[in-house]
Design a protein around this motif. Structure first.
Motif, mmCIF file in Angstrom:
data_model
loop_
_atom_site.group_PDB
_atom_site.id
_atom_site.type_symbol
_atom_site.label_atom_id
_atom_site.label_comp_id
_atom_site.label_asym_id
_atom_site.label_seq_id
_atom_site.Cartn_x
_atom_site.Cartn_y
_atom_site.Cartn_z
ATOM 1 N N PHE A 81 -8.313 40.366 8.784
ATOM 2 C CA PHE A 81 -9.114 41.164 8.069
ATOM 3 C C PHE A 81 -8.411 42.631 8.611
ATOM 4 C CE2 PHE A 81 -12.125 44.756 8.681
ATOM 5 C CZ PHE A 81 -12.813 44.845 7.640
ATOM 6 N N LEU A 82 -8.137 42.698 9.926
ATOM 7 C CA LEU A 82 -7.364 43.791 10.386
ATOM 8 C C LEU A 82 -6.063 44.196 9.578
ATOM 9 C CD1 LEU A 82 -8.112 43.306 14.269
ATOM 10 C CD2 LEU A 82 -9.030 45.301 12.877
ATOM 11 N N VAL A 83 -5.413 43.420 9.497
ATOM 12 C CA VAL A 83 -4.186 43.816 8.535
ATOM 13 C C VAL A 83 -4.323 44.314 7.195
ATOM 14 C CG1 VAL A 83 -1.958 42.753 7.889
ATOM 15 C CG2 VAL A 83 -2.651 42.133 10.128
ATOM 16 N N VAL A 84 -5.062 43.354 6.625
ATOM 17 C CA VAL A 84 -5.487 43.835 5.011
ATOM 18 C C VAL A 84 -5.887 45.434 5.040
ATOM 19 C CG1 VAL A 84 -6.712 43.374 2.957
ATOM 20 C CG2 VAL A 84 -5.510 41.538 4.053
ATOM 21 N N ALA A 85 -7.158 45.562 5.937
ATOM 22 C CA ALA A 85 -7.577 46.802 6.188
ATOM 23 C C ALA A 85 -6.697 47.850 6.432
ATOM 24 C CB ALA A 85 -8.776 46.805 7.330
ATOM 25 N N GLY A 86 -5.768 47.729 7.500
ATOM 26 C CA GLY A 86 -4.661 48.386 7.884
ATOM 27 C C GLY A 86 -3.871 48.878 6.795
ATOM 28 N N LEU A 87 -3.281 47.700 5.787
ATOM 29 C CA LEU A 87 -2.357 48.110 4.702
ATOM 30 C C LEU A 87 -3.148 48.953 3.698
ATOM 31 C CD1 LEU A 87 -0.914 44.383 4.226
ATOM 32 C CD2 LEU A 87 0.148 46.445 5.176
ATOM 33 N N PHE A 88 -4.419 48.830 3.496
ATOM 34 C CA PHE A 88 -5.182 49.524 2.493
ATOM 35 C C PHE A 88 -5.155 51.213 2.978
ATOM 36 C CE2 PHE A 88 -9.124 51.617 1.109
ATOM 37 C CZ PHE A 88 -8.660 51.653 -0.160
ATOM 38 N N TYR A 89 -5.446 51.025 4.141
ATOM 39 C CA TYR A 89 -5.658 52.413 4.834
ATOM 40 C C TYR A 89 -4.407 53.280 5.124
ATOM 41 C CZ TYR A 89 -9.136 55.225 7.495
ATOM 42 O OH TYR A 89 -10.344 56.032 7.644
ATOM 43 N N SER A 90 -3.317 52.552 4.939
ATOM 44 C CA SER A 90 -1.967 53.127 5.214
ATOM 45 C C SER A 90 -1.761 53.928 3.844
ATOM 46 C CB SER A 90 -0.876 52.114 5.304
ATOM 47 O OG SER A 90 -0.686 51.417 3.970
ATOM 48 N N LEU A 91 -2.381 53.715 2.727
ATOM 49 C CA LEU A 91 -2.124 54.324 1.501
ATOM 50 C C LEU A 91 -2.704 55.790 1.596
ATOM 51 C CD1 LEU A 91 -2.614 51.546 -1.319
ATOM 52 C CD2 LEU A 91 -0.682 52.245 -0.333
ATOM 53 N N LEU A 92 -3.956 55.922 2.104
ATOM 54 C CA LEU A 92 -4.687 56.916 2.349
ATOM 55 C C LEU A 92 -4.003 57.813 3.536
ATOM 56 C CD1 LEU A 92 -8.334 55.786 2.499
ATOM 57 C CD2 LEU A 92 -7.040 56.553 0.612
ATOM 58 N N MET A 93 -3.420 57.131 4.617
ATOM 59 C CA MET A 93 -2.800 57.940 5.639
ATOM 60 C C MET A 93 -1.601 58.336 4.935
ATOM 61 S SD MET A 93 -3.287 54.728 8.212
ATOM 62 C CE MET A 93 -1.911 55.119 9.395
ATOM 63 N N PHE A 94 -0.690 57.790 4.230
ATOM 64 C CA PHE A 94 0.475 58.560 3.585
ATOM 65 C C PHE A 94 0.070 59.595 2.635
ATOM 66 C CE2 PHE A 94 3.172 54.552 4.664
ATOM 67 C CZ PHE A 94 4.075 55.527 5.245
ATOM 68 N N TYR A 95 -1.012 59.476 1.924
ATOM 69 C CA TYR A 95 -1.539 60.708 1.182
ATOM 70 C C TYR A 95 -1.737 61.935 1.884
ATOM 71 C CZ TYR A 95 -4.481 63.953 -1.429
ATOM 72 O OH TYR A 95 -5.102 65.017 -2.142
ATOM 73 N N GLU A 96 -2.269 61.644 3.205
ATOM 74 C CA GLU A 96 -2.363 62.831 4.002
ATOM 75 C C GLU A 96 -1.102 63.356 4.679
ATOM 76 O OE1 GLU A 96 -7.025 63.003 4.813
ATOM 77 O OE2 GLU A 96 -5.864 62.442 6.552
ATOM 78 N N ILE A 97 -0.167 62.469 5.036
ATOM 79 C CA ILE A 97 0.921 62.686 5.871
ATOM 80 C C ILE A 97 1.611 63.758 4.778
ATOM 81 C CG2 ILE A 97 3.379 61.839 6.533
ATOM 82 C CD1 ILE A 97 1.697 59.481 7.359
ATOM 83 N N ARG A 98 1.795 63.368 3.457
ATOM 84 C CA ARG A 98 2.405 64.240 2.352
ATOM 85 C C ARG A 98 1.694 65.528 2.256
ATOM 86 N NH1 ARG A 98 4.378 67.275 0.380
ATOM 87 N NH2 ARG A 98 5.799 67.300 -1.645
ATOM 88 N N MET A 99 0.160 65.347 2.167
ATOM 89 C CA MET A 99 -0.621 66.659 1.343
ATOM 90 C C MET A 99 -1.448 67.617 2.560
ATOM 91 S SD MET A 99 0.320 66.075 -1.758
ATOM 92 C CE MET A 99 -0.808 67.532 -2.446
ATOM 93 N N SER A 100 -1.319 66.852 3.646
ATOM 94 C CA SER A 100 -2.186 67.238 4.929
ATOM 95 C C SER A 100 -3.441 66.417 4.979
ATOM 96 C CB SER A 100 -2.194 68.934 4.895
ATOM 97 O OG SER A 100 -3.301 69.226 4.138
ATOM 98 N N PRO A 101 -4.188 66.628 6.094
ATOM 99 C CA PRO A 101 -5.441 66.082 6.248
ATOM 100 C C PRO A 101 -6.626 66.602 5.510
ATOM 101 C CG PRO A 101 -4.313 66.315 8.680
ATOM 102 C CD PRO A 101 -3.840 67.028 7.647
ATOM 103 N N GLN A 102 -6.946 66.246 4.403
ATOM 104 C CA GLN A 102 -7.788 66.825 3.555
ATOM 105 C C GLN A 102 -8.904 65.889 2.954
ATOM 106 O OE1 GLN A 102 -7.844 70.197 2.929
ATOM 107 N NE2 GLN A 102 -5.960 70.581 3.856
ATOM 108 N N LEU A 103 -8.716 64.598 3.152
ATOM 109 C CA LEU A 103 -9.686 63.595 2.499
ATOM 110 C C LEU A 103 -11.089 63.809 3.001
ATOM 111 C CD1 LEU A 103 -7.592 60.426 2.233
ATOM 112 C CD2 LEU A 103 -8.322 61.925 0.451
ATOM 113 N N HIS A 104 -11.102 63.778 4.426
ATOM 114 C CA HIS A 104 -12.626 64.119 4.929
ATOM 115 C C HIS A 104 -13.219 65.311 4.468
ATOM 116 C CE1 HIS A 104 -15.866 64.333 7.860
ATOM 117 N NE2 HIS A 104 -15.519 62.982 8.251
#
Length: 451
Positions: free
Chosen positions: A156-179
């Motif tokens: 579960f942790l690995v699959v959750a982390g893989l999914f979350y990494s997509l959101l993380m890369f978005y913020e790495i590129r665009m700055s932390p804006q999702l929240h």
């Protein structure tokens, strides 16, 4: 304060939990409810009712999980049954805040600020808060007893982390804006998320440090599965672990990157028997850190020198933490056994409290520290005993990697305050698994002790 959507998601989380527990097995539903809440609920948005802790990111998932386990799955969560001497740590952890409140009824004037005394009401409220925050520890202990159930958590942790990494890369590129985009505000200092000419991700966790440590936990989980030759869906564990190491680099946190590299080398290059010993060493270091700091035995200056050789800016940040820690420790020693309590009384003239250990020590004294850190440590110590009798190599490898993970979680509480309910859950899973191994091999354990 969050926007309407933040409160809608918070209010809907119990309904989601009901759906999870009605459609999934109890282990998977508990992971979705508790860890999923940490991943996706708004940070610092809560409903503050009298007496009970604020109903927010850290509490709503726990309450939801508890009621669903009791009412939908008809399972009980034992608190003391089979705990042995560990139950005294539990009692200490839950009830010390009440004693602390009784001993801190006087107001304090610190740095020109008036800090009110604590009341019986505060003490009772803190007891409820302590009991609620440690509850995932007992959920993990009760529900994850077998090797297969332990595997469910790591997968579960690995699959959750893989999914979350997509959101993380978005913020790495665009700055932390999702929240801000979803919940209407940024939960922390935006400038703290700027590192090395770019941004580190925050997503919905509240701070880049917590995202980077979440990535460490996910990376260690993937390494454990790699060692056990367990695939993640159709992906190679080798490929997944390598990818997660790259994600960790982009999180731009030196401490977390060092944890990740250390875990990578330890789990992949060292035998499980030695991994367990290293985990015990990490736990002992965390437990002894206050004493070593008081007696000036911990090599703070040497660590600062190493940090300066890597990054001067980070070394200055670490120096600031150590300096604050020294002043806070001196303040905490004035109420050595039971601490100063909350409402900023433990901070002494508004000093910043970064490490979980000094927060706990300052609020609830050395006894509160030993209760909290001792509970986490008990899982690793119990695993050290269980490891002597376990036969299966995959089970040995998974148990050892899990113990290393808890050791790193405890070490991270020295410079940071990353301890939250989802990490208590992971610690409880290790304790439950170790207890089950011992239960099934009592005869072999007796022989091992007296040969």
């Amino acid at each position: 304060m969050g926007n309407t959507f933040a409160y809608v998601v918070l209010t809907a989380w119990p309904l989601l939990a009901i759906y999870f527990y009605r459609t999934k097995n109890i282990q998977f539903a508990s992971l979705l409810t508790i860890i999923g809440g940490f991943m996706f609920l708004a940070a610092k948005t809560a409903v503050d009712l009298p007496m009970i802790p604020p109903l927010g990111k850290d509490t709503v998932p726990i309450i939801s999980a508890l009621f669903c386990i009791l009412l939908i799955k008809n399972r009980r969560i034992p608190l003391f049954k089979g705990l042995g001497k560990i139950k005294f740590l539990v009692i200490l952890y839950i009830f010390i805040p009440f004693i602390t409140a009784l001993l801190n009824s006087n107001a304090v004037i610190s740095g020109g600020s008036y800090l009110r005394g604590l009341s019986y009401y505060d003490g009772l409220s803190l007891v409820i808060n302590q009991g609620l925050l440690v509850l995932p520890f007992f959920i993990g202990r009760a529900l994850f007893r077998t090797y297969d159930e332990q595997l469910i958590m790591f997968k579960f942790l690995v699959v959750a982390g893989l999914f979350y990494s997509l959101l993380m890369f978005y913020e790495i590129r665009m700055s932390p804006q999702l929240h801000r985009t979803f919940f209407g505000y940024f939960p922390h200092s935006f400038i703290q998320q700027y590192r090395y000419g770019g941004f580190r991700p925050v997503v919905f966790m509240g701070h880049g440090l917590w995202v980077s440590f979440f990535t460490v936990v996910v990376l260690i989980s993937s390494l454990a599965l790699w060692n056990c030759k367990v695939k993640i869906r159709n992906f190679s564990s080798t490929m997944v672990s390598s990818y997660l190491l790259v994600v960790l680099v982009f999180c731009k946190s030196i401490a977390s990157l060092l944890y990740g590299i250390f875990a990578f080398l330890l789990i992949k290059k060292i035998k499980p028997k030695l991994q367990i010993k290293v985990a015990v060493g990490l736990v002992l270091l965390a437990l002894l850190y206050p004493s070593m700091s008081i007696m000036k035995l911990f090599p703070h200056q040497e660590i600062l020198n190493i940090a300066r050789s890597i990054d001067e800016a980070r070394a200055q940040s670490l120096q600031f933490r150590f300096d604050n820690e020294t002043l806070l420790l001196e303040h905490a020693r004035a109420k050595f056994f039971f601490g100063w309590g909350g409402w900023g009384r433990n901070r002494f003239a508004g000093l910043t409290t970064d490490g979980r250990w000094i927060i706990t020590f300052g609020q609830f004294g050395i006894l509160g520290f030993l209760a909290e850190f001792g509970l986490l440590a008990s899982a690793v110590f119990k695993t050290f005993t269980a490891f002597k009798v376990i036969k299966s190599e995959p089970e040995k490898k998974l148990l050892a990697a899990h113990a290393v993970l808890i050791g790193i979680i405890m070490i991270d509480q020295l410079p940071n305050a990353s301890l939250s309910p989802w990490l208590w859950l992971i610690s409880g899973v290790l304790l439950g698994r170790a207890e089950e191994v011992i239960r099934l091999n009592r005869g072999a354990l007796y022989d091992a002790r007296y040969q």
